[in-house]
Design a protein around this motif. Structure first.
Motif, PDB file in Angstrom:
ATOM      1  N   TYR A  47      -1.469 -34.340 -36.057  1.00  0.00           N
ATOM      2  CA  TYR A  47      -2.073 -32.996 -36.605  1.00  0.00           C
ATOM      3  C   TYR A  47      -2.541 -31.914 -35.992  1.00  0.00           C
ATOM      4  CZ  TYR A  47      -0.513 -35.211 -41.407  1.00  0.00           C
ATOM      5  OH  TYR A  47       0.933 -35.200 -41.577  1.00  0.00           O
ATOM      6  N   GLN A  48      -2.927 -30.777 -36.062  1.00  0.00           N
ATOM      7  CA  GLN A  48      -2.846 -29.481 -35.253  1.00  0.00           C
ATOM      8  C   GLN A  48      -4.116 -29.063 -36.683  1.00  0.00           C
ATOM      9  OE1 GLN A  48      -1.334 -26.554 -34.536  1.00  0.00           O
ATOM     10  NE2 GLN A  48      -1.876 -26.599 -32.208  1.00  0.00           N
ATOM     11  N   GLN A  49      -5.526 -28.297 -35.945  1.00  0.00           N
ATOM     12  CA  GLN A  49      -5.983 -28.386 -37.411  1.00  0.00           C
ATOM     13  C   GLN A  49      -6.464 -26.862 -36.448  1.00  0.00           C
ATOM     14  OE1 GLN A  49      -9.414 -29.741 -39.429  1.00  0.00           O
ATOM     15  NE2 GLN A  49      -8.883 -28.113 -41.334  1.00  0.00           N
ATOM     16  N   PHE A  50      -6.458 -25.687 -37.157  1.00  0.00           N
ATOM     17  CA  PHE A  50      -7.187 -24.547 -37.003  1.00  0.00           C
ATOM     18  C   PHE A  50      -8.757 -24.311 -37.698  1.00  0.00           C
ATOM     19  CE2 PHE A  50      -4.904 -23.107 -33.846  1.00  0.00           C
ATOM     20  CZ  PHE A  50      -2.940 -23.456 -33.631  1.00  0.00           C
ATOM     21  N   ARG A  79      -2.043 -29.154 -39.839  1.00  0.00           N
ATOM     22  CA  ARG A  79      -0.602 -28.994 -40.181  1.00  0.00           C
ATOM     23  C   ARG A  79       0.223 -30.197 -39.182  1.00  0.00           C
ATOM     24  NH1 ARG A  79       1.412 -23.326 -36.928  1.00  0.00           N
ATOM     25  NH2 ARG A  79       1.076 -24.930 -35.194  1.00  0.00           N
ATOM     26  N   PHE A  80       1.217 -30.573 -39.677  1.00  0.00           N
ATOM     27  CA  PHE A  80       1.362 -31.329 -38.812  1.00  0.00           C
ATOM     28  C   PHE A  80       2.295 -31.285 -36.955  1.00  0.00           C
ATOM     29  CE2 PHE A  80       4.551 -35.557 -38.621  1.00  0.00           C
ATOM     30  CZ  PHE A  80       5.756 -34.984 -37.650  1.00  0.00           C
ATOM     31  N   LEU A 115      -3.937 -20.393 -25.361  1.00  0.00           N
ATOM     32  CA  LEU A 115      -5.301 -20.172 -25.811  1.00  0.00           C
ATOM     33  C   LEU A 115      -4.849 -20.283 -26.730  1.00  0.00           C
ATOM     34  CD1 LEU A 115      -6.697 -16.399 -24.118  1.00  0.00           C
ATOM     35  CD2 LEU A 115      -7.317 -18.613 -23.845  1.00  0.00           C
ATOM     36  N   SER A 116      -4.156 -20.536 -27.859  1.00  0.00           N
ATOM     37  CA  SER A 116      -3.888 -20.513 -29.055  1.00  0.00           C
ATOM     38  C   SER A 116      -3.566 -22.222 -29.442  1.00  0.00           C
ATOM     39  CB  SER A 116      -2.458 -19.626 -29.534  1.00  0.00           C
ATOM     40  OG  SER A 116      -0.776 -20.475 -28.905  1.00  0.00           O
ATOM     41  N   ASP A 117      -3.297 -22.647 -28.484  1.00  0.00           N
ATOM     42  CA  ASP A 117      -3.724 -23.854 -28.947  1.00  0.00           C
ATOM     43  C   ASP A 117      -5.186 -24.342 -29.128  1.00  0.00           C
ATOM     44  OD1 ASP A 117      -1.262 -24.865 -26.443  1.00  0.00           O
ATOM     45  OD2 ASP A 117      -0.535 -24.501 -28.836  1.00  0.00           O
ATOM     46  N   THR A 118      -5.916 -23.681 -28.916  1.00  0.00           N
ATOM     47  CA  THR A 118      -7.326 -24.027 -28.685  1.00  0.00           C
ATOM     48  C   THR A 118      -7.820 -24.392 -30.371  1.00  0.00           C
ATOM     49  OG1 THR A 118      -8.114 -22.334 -27.156  1.00  0.00           O
ATOM     50  CG2 THR A 118      -9.926 -23.625 -29.177  1.00  0.00           C
ATOM     51  N   LYS A 143     -16.279 -32.711 -39.390  1.00  0.00           N
ATOM     52  CA  LYS A 143     -14.770 -32.771 -39.031  1.00  0.00           C
ATOM     53  C   LYS A 143     -13.753 -33.824 -39.782  1.00  0.00           C
ATOM     54  CE  LYS A 143     -14.985 -28.099 -37.859  1.00  0.00           C
ATOM     55  NZ  LYS A 143     -14.670 -26.817 -39.385  1.00  0.00           N
ATOM     56  N   PHE A 144     -14.634 -34.717 -39.822  1.00  0.00           N
ATOM     57  CA  PHE A 144     -13.949 -35.974 -40.360  1.00  0.00           C
ATOM     58  C   PHE A 144     -13.365 -35.630 -41.869  1.00  0.00           C
ATOM     59  CE2 PHE A 144     -16.488 -37.238 -36.667  1.00  0.00           C
ATOM     60  CZ  PHE A 144     -17.843 -38.487 -37.082  1.00  0.00           C
TER      61      PHE A 144
END
Lengths: 110, 115
Positions: free
Chosen positions: A36-39, A45-46, A80-83, B41-42
């Protein structure tokens, strides 16, 4: 429960390929691996899910060796948006108990 | 349309108060969850409901009480708030009950600050 270990942080530059590895030594036979990715100020987000070998979609690839004790998320040509913070999630079995990794903060620099 | 929506987004309150966070999903999913994300952030699962039935209850103080009036809603009520309850609480849903595969859809989070 499968405990997962990820690097706390990684730095990269735009256009590079980034590989983030997650260790999960006691993964169960039926467990899938999900990333998952989290901004900031958003929910996770999956990104991708796999069981073994290699899975690829439009945003990432997931490599899982034969012993399945680790997995590597590969992001091609980051921008940059992958940060963001990237979480490895192992398992969703055993009455739904799953273990999120502690997350890897990826910083992409110009 | 927001798939998983939580309210309120921000909540600031005093110790000892009682507060609720509401969650709704319009994805038609059977299963909903509450996760807690601390300052490091855990992400930790707290509860899960499948078709209004509790299926996961992690080691959470009984001051936390989830309620699912229907499968599209899962609310979280917290009694006697403590400083350590300060965190971001995420609601999530999945199509089916936790199994071998599946994708979690998360809400935007509700940041709770206890003073």
């Amino acid at each position: 429960l499968a405990k997962t270990t990820q690097p706390i942080s990684m730095d990269s530059y735009e256009g590079q390929e980034v590989n983030i590895t997650c260790s999960h030594n006691n993964i169960a036979t039926n467990d899938y691996i999900t990333w998952y990715q989290q901004f900031p100020s958003q929910g996770p987000r999956f990104i991708i899910q796999g069981y073994k070998t290699k899975v690829t979609n439009e945003v990432a690839s997931l490599f899982i060796p034969a012993d399945r004790k680790s997995s590597t998320l590969s992001l091609p040509r980051v921008s940059l948006s992958d940060t963001a913070v990237y979480y490895c999630l192992v398992g969703f079995t055993n009455a739904g108990k799953s273990t999120f990794g502690d997350g890897t903060t990826l910083t992409v620099k110009p | 349309d927001t798939a998983v929506s939580q309210t309120p987004k921000y909540l600031v309150t005093q110790m000892g108060n009682d507060k609720s966070i509401k969650c709704e999903q319009n994805l038609g999913h059977d299963t909903m969850y509450w996760y807690k994300q601390d300052s490091k952030k855990f992400l930790k699962i707290m509860f899960s409901y499948n078709n209004k039935e509790l299926i996961i209850n992690e080691t959470v103080p009984n001051r936390f009480s989830p309620k699912s009036p229907d499968k599209a809603h899962l609310n979280l009520h917290i009694n006697s708030l403590e400083l350590g309850d300060s965190a971001v609480y995420f609601c999530a849903s999945s199509l089916r009950p936790p199994g071998n595969t599946g994708e979690l859809f998360f809400g935007e989070g509700s940041r709770l600050t206890v003073l």
